[in-house]
Design a protein around this motif. Structure first.
Motif, PDB file in Angstrom:
ATOM      1  N   ASP A   1       1.169   0.857  -3.358  1.00 13.64           N
ATOM      2  CA  ASP A   1      -0.023   1.504  -3.481  1.00 13.64           C
ATOM      3  C   ASP A   1      -0.555   0.935  -4.964  1.00 13.64           C
ATOM      4  O   ASP A   1       0.017   1.108  -5.596  1.00 13.64           O
ATOM      5  CB  ASP A   1       0.106   2.955  -3.571  1.00 13.64           C
ATOM      6  N   TYR A   2      -1.919   0.270  -4.909  1.00 10.36           N
ATOM      7  CA  TYR A   2      -2.211  -0.459  -6.346  1.00 10.36           C
ATOM      8  C   TYR A   2      -3.611  -0.097  -6.031  1.00 10.36           C
ATOM      9  O   TYR A   2      -4.469  -0.521  -5.213  1.00 10.36           O
ATOM     10  CB  TYR A   2      -1.742  -1.963  -6.159  1.00 10.36           C
ATOM     11  N   LYS A   3      -4.086   0.517  -7.317  1.00  4.75           N
ATOM     12  CA  LYS A   3      -5.530   0.943  -7.496  1.00  4.75           C
ATOM     13  C   LYS A   3      -6.224   1.437  -6.257  1.00  4.75           C
ATOM     14  O   LYS A   3      -7.168   1.281  -5.579  1.00  4.75           O
ATOM     15  CB  LYS A   3      -6.302  -0.544  -7.810  1.00  4.75           C
ATOM     16  N   GLY A   4      -5.509   2.624  -5.638  1.00  8.00           N
ATOM     17  CA  GLY A   4      -5.811   3.246  -4.578  1.00  8.00           C
ATOM     18  C   GLY A   4      -5.891   2.693  -2.983  1.00  8.00           C
ATOM     19  O   GLY A   4      -6.432   3.168  -2.455  1.00  8.00           O
ATOM     20  N   LYS A   5      -5.183   1.524  -3.182  1.00  5.97           N
ATOM     21  CA  LYS A   5      -5.130   0.941  -1.702  1.00  5.97           C
ATOM     22  C   LYS A   5      -3.754   0.732  -1.463  1.00  5.97           C
ATOM     23  O   LYS A   5      -2.857   0.085  -2.187  1.00  5.97           O
ATOM     24  CB  LYS A   5      -6.013  -0.421  -1.909  1.00  5.97           C
ATOM     25  N   ARG A   6      -3.480   1.096  -0.029  1.00  7.32           N
ATOM     26  CA  ARG A   6      -2.058   0.750   0.331  1.00  7.32           C
ATOM     27  C   ARG A   6      -1.720  -0.456   1.122  1.00  7.32           C
ATOM     28  O   ARG A   6      -2.786  -0.834   2.037  1.00  7.32           O
ATOM     29  CB  ARG A   6      -1.620   1.834   1.298  1.00  7.32           C
ATOM     30  N   HIS A   7      -0.718  -1.169   0.815  1.00  8.11           N
ATOM     31  CA  HIS A   7      -0.490  -2.482   1.441  1.00  8.11           C
ATOM     32  C   HIS A   7       0.856  -2.508   1.961  1.00  8.11           C
ATOM     33  O   HIS A   7       1.785  -2.214   1.376  1.00  8.11           O
ATOM     34  CB  HIS A   7      -0.609  -3.613   0.171  1.00  8.11           C
ATOM     35  N   GLU A   8       0.965  -2.841   3.312  1.00  3.09           N
ATOM     36  CA  GLU A   8       2.349  -2.870   3.890  1.00  3.09           C
ATOM     37  C   GLU A   8       3.143  -3.910   3.606  1.00  3.09           C
ATOM     38  O   GLU A   8       2.525  -4.788   3.264  1.00  3.09           O
ATOM     39  CB  GLU A   8       2.024  -3.021   5.451  1.00  3.09           C
ATOM     40  N   MET A   9       4.401  -3.547   3.152  1.00  2.00           N
ATOM     41  CA  MET A   9       5.359  -4.536   2.923  1.00  2.00           C
ATOM     42  C   MET A   9       6.538  -4.846   3.782  1.00  2.00           C
ATOM     43  O   MET A   9       6.080  -4.601   5.089  1.00  2.00           O
ATOM     44  CB  MET A   9       6.051  -4.135   1.579  1.00  2.00           C
ATOM     45  N   CYS A  10       7.695  -5.056   3.656  1.00  2.00           N
ATOM     46  CA  CYS A  10       8.804  -5.578   4.613  1.00  2.00           C
ATOM     47  C   CYS A  10       9.499  -4.365   5.308  1.00  2.00           C
ATOM     48  O   CYS A  10      10.027  -4.664   6.391  1.00  2.00           O
ATOM     49  CB  CYS A  10       9.827  -6.345   3.909  1.00  2.00           C
ATOM     50  N   ASN A  11       9.091  -3.237   4.958  1.00  2.65           N
ATOM     51  CA  ASN A  11       9.914  -2.033   5.470  1.00  2.65           C
ATOM     52  C   ASN A  11      11.500  -2.259   5.638  1.00  2.65           C
ATOM     53  O   ASN A  11      12.226  -1.731   6.567  1.00  2.65           O
ATOM     54  CB  ASN A  11       9.354  -1.595   6.698  1.00  2.65           C
ATOM     55  N   VAL A  12      12.031  -2.838   4.792  1.00  2.00           N
ATOM     56  CA  VAL A  12      13.566  -2.753   4.632  1.00  2.00           C
ATOM     57  C   VAL A  12      14.097  -1.759   3.819  1.00  2.00           C
ATOM     58  O   VAL A  12      15.039  -1.104   4.087  1.00  2.00           O
ATOM     59  CB  VAL A  12      13.846  -4.354   3.820  1.00  2.00           C
TER      60      VAL A  12
END
Length: 465
Positions: A344-355
């Protein structure tokens, strides 16, 4: 008794952080290279960014020398292993000359200069000060017993009269000559800074402007005098570090690009020395991670590449699949962030690798900053129980959403912030993720264990065929 050889060398130190050490070091390195000298650069302390710029200016890999992480003997041996006997060695200090981890100045630039028996060139900002600067320099010199000072370089000088008054004050009080006086030169937009200091060199699109700026700075420094100071250094005993490499036994992937650029050369070389063939990938354009037996993900600035990382679902899914199959993965700081479920960066969520079963939040202020030590108190893929790990951390992120029952950590922080409640070393299958950056010269388990686990994974793959 080791044979002694000349290692012309200078320590570029400051009265404080922001005095101009990095700019002076870069200007010297570039000017010496243009004169045809063999230039080798070193950075005191844990620092990837300045070391990257020093490598750029000197056209040679730059090494870090850190008394806390490595100890004085290893620092000295590293210096004679990678330094030059013929040209000039530049060691850029950090913070103020006397600044260390405590009021005594333990592990300071002064202590490193003593360890290397290297003359010091002191960089001092002359902004809004004249005769007082001579008194300040005298105080620093008087507090630096067993150190040799070669001269002073002034920064942010207002004009000729200013330079003359300050230079006379320093000379009268200390006997030291001012060998450079840099006026107030605006760096402009071509040398922007981020929270760790300068923007990393591989993210800077204005390197030609930077080179022109450094060339201008160099015109205000007496280069011949700087070389003379370096050549006045006493010989050092030659007891180099071992640099032999074992036969290739496995392939270890390394994520290395503008998002993940924080790697000490010694860490990569240590893996090669243990028998690893390094295969480099970028999670920005690449879509697969084929043909590897382990993966090393260093730190960097994934937060500035979140859109591209999130959009590359093929790479993220490939990494997640390999992790589920038991691929050994060692992840530091930015690598930990990339393995999370999301950032979560500057109010926006970004999907990562989910490991890792954690979500990450970026903050405006540092969460962890400085040296770190931790005790291994739980099973993990790489470090033995009871071991103490020394490293450093500098992160603006933290886990904010995690399932406590699914989190297994293996490190109890003694110094530093860690990941979750003074805990660090998140373990999932054969994945180990930590905010602690280690240096291979101070932590040999890192390379030995990663290669050992890679060989075991390779053997399992072979048995399945």
């Amino acid at each position: 008794m080791a044979d002694c050889f000349p290692y012309p060398r200078i320590v570029i130190a400051g009265l404080s952080g922001g005095a101009g050490k990095t700019i002076v070091s870069l200007a010297l390195a570039r000017a010496f290279v243009k004169k045809g000298l063999d230039v080798r650069c070193f950075k005191k302390g844990p620092d990837y960014i300045d070391a990257g710029w020093l490598a750029f200016a000197s056209k040679k890999p730059a090494r870090n020398l850190d008394l806390f992480l490595m100890g004085d003997e290893v620092c000295r041996r590293s210096f004679v292993t990678y330094g030059t006997m013929e040209g000039i060695n530049i060691i850029e200090g950090n913070k103020g000359l006397l600044d260390g981890v405590d009021a005594k100045g333990s592990f300071s630039t002064k202590t490193l200069a003593q360890t290397l028996e290297a003359p010091i060139i002191l960089v001092a900002s002359a902004h809004k000060v004249t005769a007082t600067l001579g008194a300040i320099v005298k105080g620093v010199v008087d507090c630096s017993s067993n150190c040799s000072f070669g001269g002073v370089i002034l920064n942010r000088v207002a004009g000729e009269r200013h330079r003359k008054v300050v230079s006379e004050s320093i000379k009268q009080r200390t006997g030291l000559d001012v060998i450079g006086a840099i006026p107030r030169i605006e760096k402009g937009a071509f040398m922007p800074e981020r929270h760790l200091g300068l923007l990393p060199v591989d993210e800077n699109a204005s390197v030609n402007e930077v080179l022109s700026f450094l060339d201008e700075v160099a015109t205000y420094i007496d280069m011949e005098r700087a070389v003379e100071i370096g050549r006045s250094s006493p010989p050092l005993g030659y007891l180099p570090l071992p640099t032999e490499k074992k036969q290739k036994v496995c392939r270890i992937g390394v994520l290395k690009d503008s998002a993940f650029s924080f790697y000490y050369p010694e860490n990569l070389e240590a893996l090669e020395a243990q028998g690893a063939e390094l295969v480099f990938f970028s999670p920005l354009p690449d879509t697969t991670l084929d043909g590897i037996d382990a993966l090393y993900i260093g730190g960097g600035f994934p937060e500035t590449h979140l859109e591209a990382l999130s959009q590359n679902a093929s790479f993220r899914n490939a990494l997640k699949n390999l992790a589920s199959l038991g691929l050994p993965i060692y992840a530091e700081c930015g690598g930990l962030m990339f393995l999370s479920r999301s950032i979560d960066y500057k109010g926006k969520r970004h999907e990562m690798c989910n490991v890792l079963p954690v979500d990450i939040e970026m903050l405006e202020k540092p969460v962890g900053h400085g040296y770190a030590t931790a005790v291994v108190d739980n099973e993990n893929p790489f470090y033995p129980l009871g071991a103490t790990i020394k490293g450093h951390e500098f992160h603006y992120s933290r886990p904010i959403a995690y399932e406590q029952e699914k989190i297994r950590t293996s490190l109890q922080m003694q110094k530093g912030a860690g990941a979750i409640g003074k805990r660090d070393g998140i373990v999932v299958n054969s994945v180990f993720a930590t905010y602690i950056h280690v240096h291979a010269l101070g932590e040999p388990h890192f390379a030995q264990a990663l290669v050992r686990r890679a060989c075991a994974f390779k053997a399992r793959k072979t048995s399945y065929r």
